[in-house]
Design a protein around this motif. Structure first.
Motif, mmCIF file in Angstrom:
data_model
loop_
_atom_site.group_PDB
_atom_site.id
_atom_site.type_symbol
_atom_site.label_atom_id
_atom_site.label_comp_id
_atom_site.label_asym_id
_atom_site.label_seq_id
_atom_site.Cartn_x
_atom_site.Cartn_y
_atom_site.Cartn_z
ATOM 1 N N GLU A 1 39.026 66.207 31.821
ATOM 2 C CA GLU A 1 38.564 66.369 30.437
ATOM 3 C C GLU A 1 38.957 67.730 29.845
ATOM 4 O OE1 GLU A 1 36.981 64.999 26.905
ATOM 5 O OE2 GLU A 1 37.228 63.838 28.749
ATOM 6 N N GLY B 1 41.909 63.664 30.382
ATOM 7 C CA GLY B 1 40.568 63.151 30.110
ATOM 8 C C GLY B 1 40.107 62.144 31.147
ATOM 9 N N ASP C 1 38.283 66.108 37.397
ATOM 10 C CA ASP C 1 37.779 65.842 36.058
ATOM 11 C C ASP C 1 38.777 66.490 35.105
ATOM 12 O OD1 ASP C 1 36.523 65.674 33.613
ATOM 13 O OD2 ASP C 1 34.930 67.094 34.124
ATOM 14 N N LYS D 1 42.296 68.287 27.840
ATOM 15 C CA LYS D 1 42.505 67.818 26.464
ATOM 16 C C LYS D 1 42.708 68.971 25.481
ATOM 17 C CE LYS D 1 40.136 63.372 26.446
ATOM 18 N NZ LYS D 1 39.014 62.623 25.838
#
Length: 193
Positions: free
Chosen positions: A186, A170, A184, A189
């Motif tokens: 993210e 994340g 990135d 997750k």
């Protein structure tokens, strides 16, 4: 002979390992790390998806580079080890003409994505980064699925990386020179258990 000397005696020569590896079943991946033959787990689907996520990030940020999967590298001091990196980041065309176990020169980053096997803690978190550092690979990226983190190793010196930074899935991850890519994380997750 002292126990320490016995502990560091290789199980076989590099040449014997390469012969063994050439004749191994396609369902087995072998590595020769710190003088020991090790069996590497065959990647599962999540492992492959994480690789593809990283491939897309690298291609978007640095289209002049290539992220090659499952690359055999000569590692460790005096190139006595053989590690199969989950991926290596190199300039386009730099693997042309190289064999299955190639020198690490030109490799900007080695990548390891942990597997769910009993050896992953020692192999992926300790032994392989040490081998990559000894081979002079500037950056090593460990994507650790066990604790949902990324560890960036850099500044190789004397067989280890002088600097490492651990960040959770994340976070925004800055891969240092000569990679210069911002990840990135993210999307990772979704792989957290």
């Amino acid at each position: 002979m002292t126990p320490r000397t016995e502990q560091h005696r290789p199980q076989m020569s590099v040449e014997e390992f390469e012969e063994l590896e050439r004749h191994a079943s396609e369902t087995v991946r072998l590595e020769f790390i710190e003088g020991k033959v090790q069996v590497k787990a065959v990647p599962d689907g999540d492992h492959s998806e994480i690789y593809m996520w990283l491939l897309e990030q690298c291609m978007q940020a640095r289209p002049e580079l290539r992220l090659h999967p499952e690359r055999g590298l000569k590692t460790e001091a005096y190139r006595k080890g053989r590690a199969r990196a989950d991926a290596v980041l190199v300039p386009k065309g730099s693997l042309r003409g190289r064999g299955e176990w190639s020198e690490a020169d030109g490799v900007l980053m080695a990548v390891e994505i942990t597997s769910y096997d009993s050896d992953t803690a020692q192999r992926d978190r300790v032994e392989k980064p040490g081998g990559y550092a000894a081979a002079g690979i500037p950056v090593c990226l460990l994507i650790d699925r066990d604790d949902c983190s990324l560890v960036v190793f850099d500044q190789p010196e004397d067989g280890h990386y002088r600097h490492q930074e651990k960040l959770p899935f994340g976070a925004t991850v800055e891969l240092p020179e000569p990679v210069n890519i911002t990840l990135d994380t993210e999307p990772l997750k979704e792989f957290a258990d």
